[in-house]
Design an enzyme around this catalytic site. Sequence first.
Site, PDB file in Angstrom:
ATOM      1  N   GLY A 207      -3.991  -1.394  13.421  1.00 28.51           N
ATOM      2  CA  GLY A 207      -2.925  -2.221  13.578  1.00 28.51           C
ATOM      3  C   GLY A 207      -2.845  -3.096  12.196  1.00 28.51           C
ATOM      4  O   GLY A 207      -3.108  -2.853  11.204  1.00 28.51           O
ATOM      5  N   ASP A 234       5.441   2.097   4.081  1.00 27.41           N
ATOM      6  CA  ASP A 234       6.800   1.797   3.582  1.00 27.41           C
ATOM      7  C   ASP A 234       7.646   1.694   4.887  1.00 27.41           C
ATOM      8  O   ASP A 234       8.498   0.986   4.985  1.00 27.41           O
ATOM      9  CB  ASP A 234       7.033   2.978   2.848  1.00 27.41           C
ATOM     10  CG  ASP A 234       6.295   2.971   1.434  1.00 27.41           C
ATOM     11  OD1 ASP A 234       5.819   1.929   1.026  1.00 27.41           O
ATOM     12  OD2 ASP A 234       6.045   4.189   0.969  1.00 27.41           O
TER      13      ASP A 234
END
Length: 301
Positions: A207, A234
């Site tokens: 996470g 990204d």
Amino acid sequence: MIHIVGHTAIDHISKVPHLPEKNCSTHISDRRIYYGGGASNIAAGIATLGEQVTLHSCVGGDFAGSDYDQWMTRLGIQQQFFVVPGAHTPTAFMFTDDNGDQMTFFEWGASKAFATSEAPSLPLVHMATADPDFNCRVAERSEFVSFDPGQDVFWYTKEQLELIIVNTDILFANQHEVKQMCITMGITREVLIRQVDMAIFTMSSDGSTLYNKGREEFVPVVPVTLADPTGAGDAYRAGFLSAYVRGYPPLTCCRIGTVTASFVVEHIGCQTHLPDWETMLTRYRQHFGTLDPHRKGSVNT
């Protein structure tokens, strides 16, 4: 308009059973070529999510009119390119093993032109992997700065990182980049967090964590079947920035980043499975609840 600064690259992505030790080898079980480059991946993600984006990057003489060039045009990415006729467009060679661990070799090619190029003054910019000096100049001249050192973090000196951090509004980094930044700057993780208005640290399958105004908030990953982790970070940044300029609060932006990244890792290639806003919304609601798809905030873009 969101401005993205950094590499445009061709990705050669290979699957290997394990990453070899020094002076050893392994066999490649699969190899494919994709569109890549951290900045270009983020720009593609933002454009697919429906936001306006300009990509500031370096390309070789082989880029104009190429399939990659045409792909960017179809997505609606505005190009502000430094073209180096005698150089290759940057190329990345990535190897991912069965555990999801990765090793990358990067040919800078035309991106060496960053070092001598004039940096733009931008209202809202995200600086991805690029020449450290160029990013320093962009950070000093721009109004609102988001920074992600990426795998180029090892190229930054203490002075360069300090200059960028003091001008940074939002800092993105994974756990490895955070560690290296702290080593280079000679500070602790806690001190680094306090030096920026907002920090988002991603931890692969564990996470991400948002640090904002003294608060720490955890965002779990969206569980999907992993095909390849390349480009997840990204895509996270693309989702976050697209939501941020729409006026959503930072925690919601992190969740949208997480959802956006979940699509990318389901397929090999950084730009092969990017969601549009409505597709992202459907998965968001499944995992995080209701989200107003039409909300617009006061962020000046």
